[in-house]
Design a protein around this motif. Structure first.
Motif, PDB file in Angstrom:
ATOM      1  N   ALA A  75      -4.282  -0.461 -17.425  1.00  0.00           N
ATOM      2  CA  ALA A  75      -2.884  -0.248 -17.038  1.00  0.00           C
ATOM      3  C   ALA A  75      -2.840   0.762 -15.889  1.00  0.00           C
ATOM      4  CB  ALA A  75      -2.100   0.278 -18.226  1.00  0.00           C
ATOM      5  N   ASN A 131       3.528  -9.879 -15.839  1.00  0.00           N
ATOM      6  CA  ASN A 131       4.363  -8.874 -15.175  1.00  0.00           C
ATOM      7  C   ASN A 131       4.014  -7.423 -15.541  1.00  0.00           C
ATOM      8  OD1 ASN A 131       6.143  -8.894 -13.136  1.00  0.00           O
ATOM      9  ND2 ASN A 131       7.974  -8.802 -14.430  1.00  0.00           N
ATOM     10  N   ARG A 132       2.719  -7.193 -15.852  1.00  0.00           N
ATOM     11  CA  ARG A 132       2.280  -5.831 -16.161  1.00  0.00           C
ATOM     12  C   ARG A 132       1.556  -5.250 -14.957  1.00  0.00           C
ATOM     13  NH1 ARG A 132       0.250  -9.302 -19.751  1.00  0.00           N
ATOM     14  NH2 ARG A 132       1.349  -9.477 -21.730  1.00  0.00           N
ATOM     15  N   ILE A 139       0.002  -6.966 -10.117  1.00  0.00           N
ATOM     16  CA  ILE A 139       0.876  -7.310 -11.246  1.00  0.00           C
ATOM     17  C   ILE A 139       0.284  -8.561 -11.870  1.00  0.00           C
ATOM     18  CG2 ILE A 139       3.235  -8.000 -11.900  1.00  0.00           C
ATOM     19  CD1 ILE A 139       3.205  -5.193 -10.771  1.00  0.00           C
ATOM     20  N   ASP A 140      -0.016  -8.515 -13.168  1.00  0.00           N
ATOM     21  CA  ASP A 140      -0.632  -9.707 -13.772  1.00  0.00           C
ATOM     22  C   ASP A 140       0.430 -10.755 -14.101  1.00  0.00           C
ATOM     23  OD1 ASP A 140       0.525  -9.083 -16.193  1.00  0.00           O
ATOM     24  OD2 ASP A 140      -1.340  -8.576 -17.230  1.00  0.00           O
ATOM     25  N   MET A 158      -1.321  -3.510 -13.271  1.00  0.00           N
ATOM     26  CA  MET A 158      -2.743  -3.302 -13.588  1.00  0.00           C
ATOM     27  C   MET A 158      -3.457  -2.713 -12.366  1.00  0.00           C
ATOM     28  SD  MET A 158      -3.465  -4.323 -16.624  1.00  0.00           S
ATOM     29  CE  MET A 158      -2.341  -4.883 -17.872  1.00  0.00           C
TER      30      MET A 158
END
Ligand code: HAM
Length: 421
Positions: free
Chosen positions: A45, A72-73, A68-69, A75
Motif C-alpha cells: 500500500a 482502485n487501491r 492504482i490497481d 499501490m
C-alpha cells in the motif's frame, strides 16, 4: 524490437554466476549470524512508504513507482526493504514472540525512479538485514560487522566504514533547532528543494546533492555537538564494540542518511575503488527506534542496513576480484545414431541424479562438432557412446585434459567419475 526499460538490467551468463556466488555467500553468512530470510511483497500500500519512509524524502516525493490497481487501491513498488519488514513484523504480531530480538535478512529487487547512471538503477537489488526488539549497542556493532565481513570474505580491500549518531529524540530535536537557526539567514542561497526541506526536515539539507559543495553546508552544525549525555554514552558503547571487533571506522558527522526514520547510530560503507564513480556507497543503514510505533505497532527498537548488490558486483569488477566460479561441467555425452541417443538421454539423467553437472548432444551433430561443443562447455570428461560397445554395456570416457581414453562397463561410470571429479 522491444527494449528493456531505462535503469533495468538483464543478468545472464557469467554475470549471473557472479550474482549467484554472491547471493550464496550472503545466505551462508546470514545463517552463521543467525538471521532468517524474510520475503515481503514487491508492492505494498502506498501509505506504508509515505508514513514509513516519510513524505519529505526524495525517495518518496520523487522516486516511487506508484500505481492504482484494478480495485482502485493506491499501490507502490517498494523503494526499499525496511518498511515492508516492519509492516510484516506488526501485522504478524511478531512483537509478541518471546524470542526477541527478531533478526531478518532479505535480498530482492527495489524500484526507484532515479536518473540512471553507473551504480544507480531504477530496478535495484538490495540485500539487507533488520533487527527488531533491542536497543543494545552491541547489536549496532553486529549490524555494521556483517557487511564488513561479507566484503572482507569477497576480498574487497578499498572499503571505508563511516559512522555517525543522530542521538535520541531530544538530541535530534536540539540539532534540528540548531540547523533551523543556522540556515535561517541564508535560505535563499539554497537550492529550491533545500528551501522546502528547511521547513519540513532541515536534516535533509545536509544530504543534498545539488548543494553538496556549498560552503554553508560544509560549515553547518554537526550532530555530535547536540547529543545529550545518554546519547553520547550510547554512541561511545557502539564505538567500543566496533573496536573490540577490530572494525576500523571513521566518524563522519555529515552522515544523516536519505530516509527519515533514523535516530542514534547511522552508517555508510563506501568503496574507495579506482574508477568507481560517484555512486560509491555500497551499504547504508542505521537505527530506527520510532518506526514500529509510527506504523501503529507497539514501541519497538530496531536497526538495519541495506547493500546494493549491483553496486557490490560493480566494485568487485573494478577491483578485478576473481570469484571462485565454476565455469566447467563434469561430463558431455556424445553419440552418432538414434539408438545411441536414447542411451545418452538415460545416462545424462542418471549422471545428473548422481550429482554430476552433465550435458548431452541434443541435435545429432557430426562428431567433430560435438567435440567442439564439449570444448566450449569446458567439459572435464567426454562420454562417447557407440552402438557396438553398448551391446556389451561398455562406454568410452575421455579425459579432456590428459586426452586419456578409458573403456568402462556402463555400471561403473558413477564410481569412476566419483574418484575423479
Ligand atoms: P539506502 O541508503 O537508500 O538505504 O540504500 C542502501 C543501498 O542500496 C545503497 O547504499 C546503495 O548501495 C543501494 N542503492 C540505493 N539506491 C540505488 C540505486 N538507485 N541503484 C543501485 N543501488 C542503489 C535503504 O534503502 C535503507 N532501507 C537501509 C536500511 C535498512 N536502514 C535500516 N535498515
Amino acid at each position: 524490437m522491444i527494449i528493456k526499460p531505462k535503469g533495468t538490467y538483464d543478468i545472464y551468463g557469467l554475470e549471473s554466476k557472479k550474482w549467484q556466488y554472491v547471493n550464496n555467500l550472503i545466505d551462508t553468512l546470514c545463517e552463521k549470524y543467525n538471521y532468517s530470510l524474510i520475503r515481503t511483497p514487491i508492492f505494498e500500500a502506498t501509505e506504508l512508504f509515505h508514513r514509513g519512509v516519510c513524505e519529505t524524502t526524495d525517495i518518496v516525493k520523487k522516486e516511487t513507482y506508484d500505481f492504482i490497481d484494478r480495485g482502485n487501491r493506491g499501490m507502490t513498488l517498494r523503494p526499499e526493504g525496511t518498511a515492508g519488514v516492519i509492516r510484516s513484523y506488526i501485522e504478524n504480531k511478531m512483537h509478541g514472540d518471546p524470542n526477541q530480538p527478531i533478526k531478518f535478512y532479505y535480498n530482492g529487487t527495489m524500484y526507484r525512479y532515479e536518473r540512471p547512471q553507473s551504480g544507480r538503477d531504477r530496478e535495484l537489488t538490495q540485500f539487507g538485514i533488520e533487527v527488531l526488539g533491542t536497543n543494545d549497542p552491541s547489536i549496532d556493532a553486529e549490524i555494521i560487522s556483517l557487511p564488513v565481513t561479507l566484503l572482507k570474505i569477497l576480498g574487497l580491500k578499498g572499503i571505508k566504514v563511516n559512522i555517525n549518531t543522530l542521538g535520541d529524540d531530544e538530541s535530534r530535536n536540539n540539532y534540528r533547532a540548531a540547523l533551523i537557526k543556522y540556515f535561517a539567514p541564508h535560505i535563499t542561497s539554497l537550492c529550491e528543494d533545500c528551501q522546502a526541506r528547511y521547513l519540513n526536515n532541515p536534516l535533509r539539507i545536509l544530504d543534498c546533492k545539488v548543494d553538496a559543495n556549498n560552503e554553508l553546508l560544509k560549515n553547518a552544525p554537526i550532530t555530535l555537538d547536540y547529543l545529550n549525555e545518554a546519547s553520547a554514552d550510547r554512541f561511545n558503547k557502539v564505538k567500543h564494540y566496533l573496536t573490540l571487533l577490530k572494525i576500523e571506522y571513521n566518524i563522519d558527522p555529515r552522515i544523516v542518511r536519505g530516509l527519515d526514520y533514523y535516530n542514534h547510530t547511522v552508517f555508510e560503507i563506501e568503496a574507495t575503488v579506482k574508477d568507481f564513480g560517484s555512486n560509491n556507497v555500497l551499504a547504508g543503514g542505521g537505527r530506527y527506534n520510532s518506526l514500529v510505533a509510527n506504523l501503529d505497532g507497539p514501541q519497538t527498537d530496531g536497526m538495519g542496513f541495506a547493500m546494493g548488490v549491483g553496486r557490490l558486483i560493480l566494485a568487485l569488477d573494478k577491483e578485478e576480484i576473481k570469484l571462485d566460479i565454476n565455469e566447467t561441467i563434469d561430463c558431455f555425452i556424445m553419440y552418432v545414431n538414434d539408438e545411441e541417443k536414447e542411451e545418452a538421454v538415460l545416462l545424462t539423467q542418471s549422471l545428473r541424479v548422481n550429482g554430476f553437472i552433465t550435458e548431452m548432444e541434443y541435435t545429432n551433430r557430426a562428431l567433430k562438432n560435438q567435440f567442439k561443443q564439449a570444448e566450449r562447455l569446458k567439459a572435464k570428461y567426454l562420454i562417447i557412446l557407440n552402438s557396438e560397445d553398448l551391446k556389451n554395456n561398455i562406454v568410452t570416457i575421455k579425459d579432456s585434459i590428459t586426452k586419456e581414453e578409458t573403456k568402462l562397463p556402463r555400471a561403473k561410470i558413477v564410481e569412476f567419475l566419483d574418484s575423479k571429479v
